[in-house]
Design a protein around this motif. Structure first.
Motif, PDB file in Angstrom:
ATOM      1  N   PHE A   1       0.828  -1.204   0.000  1.00 22.83           N
ATOM      2  CA  PHE A   1       0.000   0.000   0.000  1.00 22.83           C
ATOM      3  C   PHE A   1       0.863   1.256   0.000  1.00 22.83           C
ATOM      4  N   LYS A   2       1.876   1.279   0.865  1.00 20.21           N
ATOM      5  CA  LYS A   2       2.746   2.459   0.965  1.00 20.21           C
ATOM      6  C   LYS A   2       3.453   2.737  -0.362  1.00 20.21           C
ATOM      7  N   SER A   3       3.805   1.676  -1.074  1.00 18.02           N
ATOM      8  CA  SER A   3       4.519   1.861  -2.345  1.00 18.02           C
ATOM      9  C   SER A   3       3.610   2.442  -3.431  1.00 18.02           C
ATOM     10  N   LEU A   4       2.304   2.336  -3.238  1.00 17.36           N
ATOM     11  CA  LEU A   4       1.343   2.813  -4.241  1.00 17.36           C
ATOM     12  C   LEU A   4       0.646   4.106  -3.836  1.00 17.36           C
ATOM     13  N   THR A   5       0.898   4.583  -2.628  1.00 16.96           N
ATOM     14  CA  THR A   5       0.221   5.774  -2.113  1.00 16.96           C
ATOM     15  C   THR A   5       0.406   6.964  -3.050  1.00 16.96           C
ATOM     16  N   GLY A   6      -0.710   7.619  -3.363  1.00 16.31           N
ATOM     17  CA  GLY A   6      -0.651   8.800  -4.244  1.00 16.31           C
ATOM     18  C   GLY A   6      -1.068   8.506  -5.663  1.00 16.31           C
ATOM     19  N   LYS A   7      -1.105   7.214  -6.027  1.00 18.56           N
ATOM     20  CA  LYS A   7      -1.555   6.835  -7.381  1.00 18.56           C
ATOM     21  C   LYS A   7      -3.079   6.871  -7.434  1.00 18.56           C
ATOM     22  N   PRO A   8      -3.660   7.395  -8.535  1.00 20.54           N
ATOM     23  CA  PRO A   8      -5.109   7.313  -8.674  1.00 20.54           C
ATOM     24  C   PRO A   8      -5.575   5.861  -8.745  1.00 20.54           C
ATOM     25  N   ARG A   9      -6.857   5.672  -8.520  1.00 21.81           N
ATOM     26  CA  ARG A   9      -7.443   4.332  -8.412  1.00 21.81           C
ATOM     27  C   ARG A   9      -7.136   3.438  -9.614  1.00 21.81           C
ATOM     28  N   GLU A  10      -7.420   3.951 -10.810  1.00 23.93           N
ATOM     29  CA  GLU A  10      -7.236   3.130 -12.020  1.00 23.93           C
ATOM     30  C   GLU A  10      -5.772   2.745 -12.208  1.00 23.93           C
ATOM     31  N   ALA A  11      -4.881   3.715 -12.001  1.00 23.11           N
ATOM     32  CA  ALA A  11      -3.443   3.461 -12.149  1.00 23.11           C
ATOM     33  C   ALA A  11      -2.968   2.416 -11.138  1.00 23.11           C
ATOM     34  N   THR A  12      -3.534   2.448  -9.940  1.00 19.72           N
ATOM     35  CA  THR A  12      -3.184   1.463  -8.903  1.00 19.72           C
ATOM     36  C   THR A  12      -3.568   0.057  -9.355  1.00 19.72           C
ATOM     37  N   ILE A  13      -4.770  -0.078  -9.909  1.00 19.67           N
ATOM     38  CA  ILE A  13      -5.247  -1.404 -10.342  1.00 19.67           C
ATOM     39  C   ILE A  13      -4.403  -1.922 -11.507  1.00 19.67           C
ATOM     40  N   LEU A  14      -4.061  -1.055 -12.435  1.00 19.26           N
ATOM     41  CA  LEU A  14      -3.218  -1.471 -13.572  1.00 19.26           C
ATOM     42  C   LEU A  14      -1.835  -1.903 -13.085  1.00 19.26           C
ATOM     43  N   LYS A  15      -1.304  -1.186 -12.104  1.00 14.78           N
ATOM     44  CA  LYS A  15       0.011  -1.526 -11.526  1.00 14.78           C
ATOM     45  C   LYS A  15      -0.057  -2.886 -10.822  1.00 14.78           C
ATOM     46  N   LEU A  16      -1.148  -3.133 -10.091  1.00 14.25           N
ATOM     47  CA  LEU A  16      -1.321  -4.424  -9.407  1.00 14.25           C
ATOM     48  C   LEU A  16      -1.453  -5.555 -10.426  1.00 14.25           C
ATOM     49  N   ASN A  17      -2.179  -5.316 -11.499  1.00 17.00           N
ATOM     50  CA  ASN A  17      -2.296  -6.321 -12.569  1.00 17.00           C
ATOM     51  C   ASN A  17      -0.919  -6.696 -13.101  1.00 17.00           C
ATOM     52  N   GLU A  18      -0.110  -5.666 -13.320  1.00 17.22           N
ATOM     53  CA  GLU A  18       1.248  -5.857 -13.857  1.00 17.22           C
ATOM     54  C   GLU A  18       2.103  -6.641 -12.845  1.00 17.22           C
ATOM     55  N   GLN A  19       1.973  -6.272 -11.570  1.00 17.47           N
ATOM     56  CA  GLN A  19       2.795  -6.865 -10.513  1.00 17.47           C
ATOM     57  C   GLN A  19       2.416  -8.317 -10.199  1.00 17.47           C
ATOM     58  N   PHE A  20       1.092  -8.606 -10.236  1.00 18.61           N
ATOM     59  CA  PHE A  20       0.621  -9.925  -9.791  1.00 18.61           C
ATOM     60  C   PHE A  20       0.090 -10.808 -10.922  1.00 18.61           C
ATOM     61  N   GLY A  21       0.165 -10.292 -12.162  1.00 18.72           N
ATOM     62  CA  GLY A  21      -0.311 -11.085 -13.302  1.00 18.72           C
ATOM     63  C   GLY A  21      -1.821 -11.295 -13.278  1.00 18.72           C
ATOM     64  N   THR A  22      -2.544 -10.397 -12.616  1.00 15.00           N
ATOM     65  CA  THR A  22      -4.005 -10.496 -12.561  1.00 15.00           C
ATOM     66  C   THR A  22      -4.608  -9.731 -13.737  1.00 15.00           C
ATOM     67  N   ASN A  23      -5.923  -9.865 -13.893  1.00 19.88           N
ATOM     68  CA  ASN A  23      -6.603  -9.194 -14.994  1.00 19.88           C
ATOM     69  C   ASN A  23      -7.828  -8.458 -14.456  1.00 19.88           C
ATOM     70  N   MET A  24      -7.615  -7.669 -13.403  1.00 20.61           N
ATOM     71  CA  MET A  24      -8.730  -6.959 -12.764  1.00 20.61           C
ATOM     72  C   MET A  24      -9.215  -5.838 -13.670  1.00 20.61           C
ATOM     73  N   ASP A  25     -10.521  -5.670 -13.727  1.00 28.91           N
ATOM     74  CA  ASP A  25     -11.092  -4.566 -14.501  1.00 28.91           C
ATOM     75  C   ASP A  25     -11.058  -3.306 -13.631  1.00 28.91           C
ATOM     76  N   PRO A  26     -10.344  -2.254 -14.086  1.00 25.49           N
ATOM     77  CA  PRO A  26     -10.202  -1.049 -13.254  1.00 25.49           C
ATOM     78  C   PRO A  26     -11.547  -0.451 -12.824  1.00 25.49           C
ATOM     79  N   ALA A  27     -12.537  -0.448 -13.712  1.00 22.53           N
ATOM     80  CA  ALA A  27     -13.828   0.167 -13.368  1.00 22.53           C
ATOM     81  C   ALA A  27     -14.547  -0.632 -12.280  1.00 22.53           C
ATOM     82  N   THR A  28     -14.590  -1.962 -12.442  1.00 23.03           N
ATOM     83  CA  THR A  28     -15.313  -2.820 -11.489  1.00 23.03           C
ATOM     84  C   THR A  28     -14.634  -2.840 -10.123  1.00 23.03           C
ATOM     85  N   VAL A  29     -13.340  -3.121 -10.126  1.00 21.97           N
ATOM     86  CA  VAL A  29     -12.595  -3.218  -8.865  1.00 21.97           C
ATOM     87  C   VAL A  29     -12.513  -1.835  -8.205  1.00 21.97           C
ATOM     88  N   GLY A  30     -12.364  -0.810  -9.034  1.00 22.40           N
ATOM     89  CA  GLY A  30     -12.323   0.564  -8.522  1.00 22.40           C
ATOM     90  C   GLY A  30     -13.619   0.936  -7.822  1.00 22.40           C
TER      91      GLY A  30
END
Length: 198
Positions: free
Chosen positions: A46-75
């Motif tokens: 969480f601390k490493s992502l603080t300050g990122k907008p919601r959508e950017a956070t979800i895209l970063k998590l997808n990249e980091q964990f190989g997930t395919n979360m939809d930014p709108a739904t999860v957001g």
């Protein structure tokens, strides 16, 4: 009391984790939103992502964990969960006191990665809306922190040279943004210890 250097002509404040103690609520809301995808959303992550907008956070998590979360739904899950907790938000007094002290003395603004609605609600809950005419949110910019756009917009609207501004921040990305903008920075973590509990 946090001291303001004499050469400073304008104050810019991040909101979450700087004026408003919302970080625990954000942390729990993110955990709720991403745990169905098998992500253990830790305080460190969480601390490493603080300050990122919601959508950017979800895209970063997808990249980091190989997930395919939809930014709108999860957001939306994240936002809805946070809304349920927002009434519990309290001010961070060491910073809120600076706001009160310099109100009508120096120009002040807020530069936050929050959405416009989120920032508005948070300021209402902590009863500080009346201190800020200038509030720059994720809805007002193209490039989120660590890009300096948020803070440069604040400075422009306050009509103050960026080098004459000081930024109050708790997030690494926000501090980088302030430094890139040529502004002085106060790391509020030096004055306030953030606790994260699950």
């Amino acid at each position: 009391m946090i001291k303001i250097p004499k050469n400073v002509k304008g104050l810019i404040f991040d909101l979450d984790g700087t004026i408003a103690n919302t970080m625990q609520n954000h942390f729990l809301s993110w955990r709720e939103a991403v745990s169905p995808f098998g992500i253990d959303f830790s305080a460190e992550l969480f601390k490493s992502l603080t300050g990122k907008p919601r959508e950017a956070t979800i895209l970063k998590l997808n990249e980091q964990f190989g997930t395919n979360m939809d930014p709108a739904t999860v957001g939306k899950v994240k936002g809805d969960t946070f809304k349920k907790m927002v009434h519990q938000t309290q001010e961070i007094s060491i910073v809120a006191d600076v706001v009160r002290k310099y109100h009508n003395i120096l120009p002040m603004s807020i530069g936050t990665g929050s959405t416009r609605n989120g920032a508005k609600k948070t300021l209402e809950v902590i009863e500080m809306s009346h201190f800020f005419e200038i509030v720059i949110t994720a809805n007002d910019i193209e490039n989120p922190k660590p890009h300096p756009e948020t803070f440069l917009k604040c400075a422009a609207l306050m009509e103050i040279n960026p080098t004459d501004c000081i930024v109050f921040e708790d997030g690494i990305l926000g501090m980088q943004a302030a430094e890139t903008a040529g502004m002085q920075v106060v790391d509020v973590n030096e004055y306030f210890e953030m606790e994260f509990t699950v």
